[in-house]
Design an enzyme around this catalytic site. Structure first.
Site, PDB file in Angstrom:
ATOM      1  N   TRP A  85      29.350  63.450  58.943  1.00  0.00           N
ATOM      2  CA  TRP A  85      28.380  62.537  59.090  1.00  0.00           C
ATOM      3  C   TRP A  85      28.945  61.011  58.320  1.00  0.00           C
ATOM      4  CZ3 TRP A  85      27.066  60.775  54.431  1.00  0.00           C
ATOM      5  CH2 TRP A  85      26.850  61.422  53.064  1.00  0.00           C
ATOM      6  N   GLU A 130      28.013  59.694  41.968  1.00  0.00           N
ATOM      7  CA  GLU A 130      28.617  59.736  42.935  1.00  0.00           C
ATOM      8  C   GLU A 130      29.812  58.243  43.135  1.00  0.00           C
ATOM      9  OE1 GLU A 130      28.894  62.111  45.053  1.00  0.00           O
ATOM     10  OE2 GLU A 130      27.243  63.368  44.669  1.00  0.00           O
ATOM     11  N   HIS A 171      29.090  59.780  49.815  1.00  0.00           N
ATOM     12  CA  HIS A 171      27.897  59.960  48.938  1.00  0.00           C
ATOM     13  C   HIS A 171      27.125  58.807  48.389  1.00  0.00           C
ATOM     14  CE1 HIS A 171      29.058  64.536  48.707  1.00  0.00           C
ATOM     15  NE2 HIS A 171      28.845  64.091  50.083  1.00  0.00           N
ATOM     16  N   THR A 224      25.729  69.093  41.067  1.00  0.00           N
ATOM     17  CA  THR A 224      25.426  68.500  42.149  1.00  0.00           C
ATOM     18  C   THR A 224      24.520  68.825  43.319  1.00  0.00           C
ATOM     19  OG1 THR A 224      27.556  68.450  43.269  1.00  0.00           O
ATOM     20  CG2 THR A 224      26.959  66.625  41.531  1.00  0.00           C
ATOM     21  N   HIS A 257      31.703  72.017  48.958  1.00  0.00           N
ATOM     22  CA  HIS A 257      32.980  71.808  47.968  1.00  0.00           C
ATOM     23  C   HIS A 257      32.935  72.967  46.816  1.00  0.00           C
ATOM     24  CE1 HIS A 257      32.796  67.243  49.151  1.00  0.00           C
ATOM     25  NE2 HIS A 257      33.286  68.034  50.211  1.00  0.00           N
TER      26      HIS A 257
HETATM   27 FE   LIG Z   1      30.759  67.021  44.760  1.00  0.00          FE
HETATM   28 FE   LIG Z   2      28.994  63.972  45.956  1.00  0.00          FE
END
Ligand SMILES: [Fe+2]
Ligand SMILES: [Fe+2]
Length: 390
Positions: A85, A130, A171, A224, A257
């Protein structure tokens, strides 16, 4: 005069600040501020020198020998660019005729109208965290044996780091554009905070040691994931399903992640159980430092602590989450049943496996103490200096 010439001698933690979700801003050298008292460093013993390059040089071979494994097991957790995305997928379309574009912006603003100021403070703090992505790429590149030696190295560790950074970079971009269009926050103060934060960097205590580095990133990615998942839930409850989708989509990247980093630690536990176990204990003993712990907006020297206190009060990221993450990773890595450890490894195992209940008990005591105090009111520059209760 440089900040490093001073030692912070007295910082009183805010009532709502948990001793278990560490706020290193309380303990670190910090920029000058009227609320912080200093004395010159020459008058006191020098602070301990940070440990560096703590991985024995021969262990660089461990990471060299895992390159094929990383190519087969870590790199597939990246998503090809064409399948990713992009921020524009979630934002008003500027190529539309102007009135259609402004209709989309108006609709965005109407959807956010039901979200309170404290929600925006947490969303801004998350976005700023971020946006300091250059710092995190630098941090990974401090790690011996896995750093990107050329800037375009073909080692799987370097490929992962660059592509992970590129995924993460979306992000902050998406949250920043959304916040800009919402009109609810002071973008100038947010931009200053990002510039201060990237200039300040971070020190998570990973000592150029990839064992510590990958334990740290496993923990942080899960943190996160939890945090963006909770901002998604709150925006849905507050009447903004698009923002909920934005935060939920970011959260799912974080989960992927987390999976990659946790997989690396899992492999290290297999090939070097004692080394990996000691690294986990070492980092948990230091407490996990949050990536944006040096956050500053030019006004509030305890901005990170105040942001963290609002996040805790809203249930976006709490001390209980910290204990939950630890328990989750203990289970995921099978630490309680880990075998083949030396005496030192067993002591590390015992420490880590007994830590979560201790954290919870201490947090409950801190919560009880905090309940007896009137929560302080703090002004946040990000919302035009309006006050929030911590
Ligand atoms: Fe991350
Ligand atoms: Fe992130």
């Amino acid at each position: 005069m440089q900040a490093s010439q001073f030692l912070v001698t007295s910082t009183k933690p805010p009532a709502a600040c948990s001793p278990l979700v560490p706020n290193p801003a309380h303990h670190r050298l910090t920029a000058a501020s009227s609320t912080v008292r200093f004395r010159q460093i020459s008058a006191v013993a020098a602070p301990p020198k940070p440990k560096t390059h703590s991985m024995p040089p021969e262990k660089v071979e461990v990471f060299k020998s895992l390159e094929t494994w990383a190519t087969q097991n870590v790199l597939p957790l990246l998503k090809p660019v064409e399948k990713c995305w992009q921020p524009q997928d979630f934002l008003p379309d500027p190529t539309l005729p102007f009135s259609d574009f402004t209709d989309q912006v108006r609709a965005l603003r109407e959807r956010t109208a039901g979200l309170p100021d404290d929600y925006f403070v947490v969303l801004v703090g998350d976005m700023i965290t971020e946006d300091a992505i250059p710092t995190y790429q630098t941090m990974i590149n401090t790690l011996d044996g896995v750093r990107d030696e050329t800037g375009a190295s073909s080692s799987p560790w370097a490929i992962w780091n660059r592509s992970w950074t590129a995924e993460e970079n979306r992000h902050g971009d998406l949250l920043r554009s959304f916040l800009y269009l919402s009109g609810r926050v002071d973008m100038l103060m947010i931009e200053k905070t990002v510039q201060y934060l990237i200039s300040a960097g971070m020190d998570p205590g990973t000592e150029n040691n990839p064992y510590l580095g990958f334990v740290y990133t496993s923990f942080q990615e899960r943190a996160t994931f939890i945090s963006h998942g909770n901002t998604a839930r709150l925006s849905k409850e507050g009447g903004d399903p698009v923002l909920a989708r934005i935060c939920g989509t970011i959260a799912s990247d974080e989960k992927r992640h987390e999976n990659a980093y946790a997989r690396i630690v899992e492999k290290l536990l297999e090939v070097d159980p004692t080394g990996a176990m000691i690294a986990i204990a070492d980092l948990m003993n230091k407490k996990i430092t949050m990536p944006a712990h040096l956050m500053y907006d030019g006004h509030d020297p305890r901005l990170f602590a105040h942001f963290a206190a609002v996040a805790q009060r809203l249930g976006v990221y709490t001390a209980h989450d910290y204990a939950d993450i630890l328990e989750f990773l203990i289970g995921r890595w099978g630490l309680e049943k880990l075998e083949g450890l030396t005496g030192e490894g067993r002591r590390a195992q015992e420490f880590v496996c007994g830590l979560a209940p201790r954290i919870r008990r201490l947090q409950e005591l801190a919560d009880q103490r905090a309940k007896k105090l009137k929560p302080p009111l703090v002004k946040f520059s990000w919302i035009f200096n309006r006050e929030l209760s911590l």
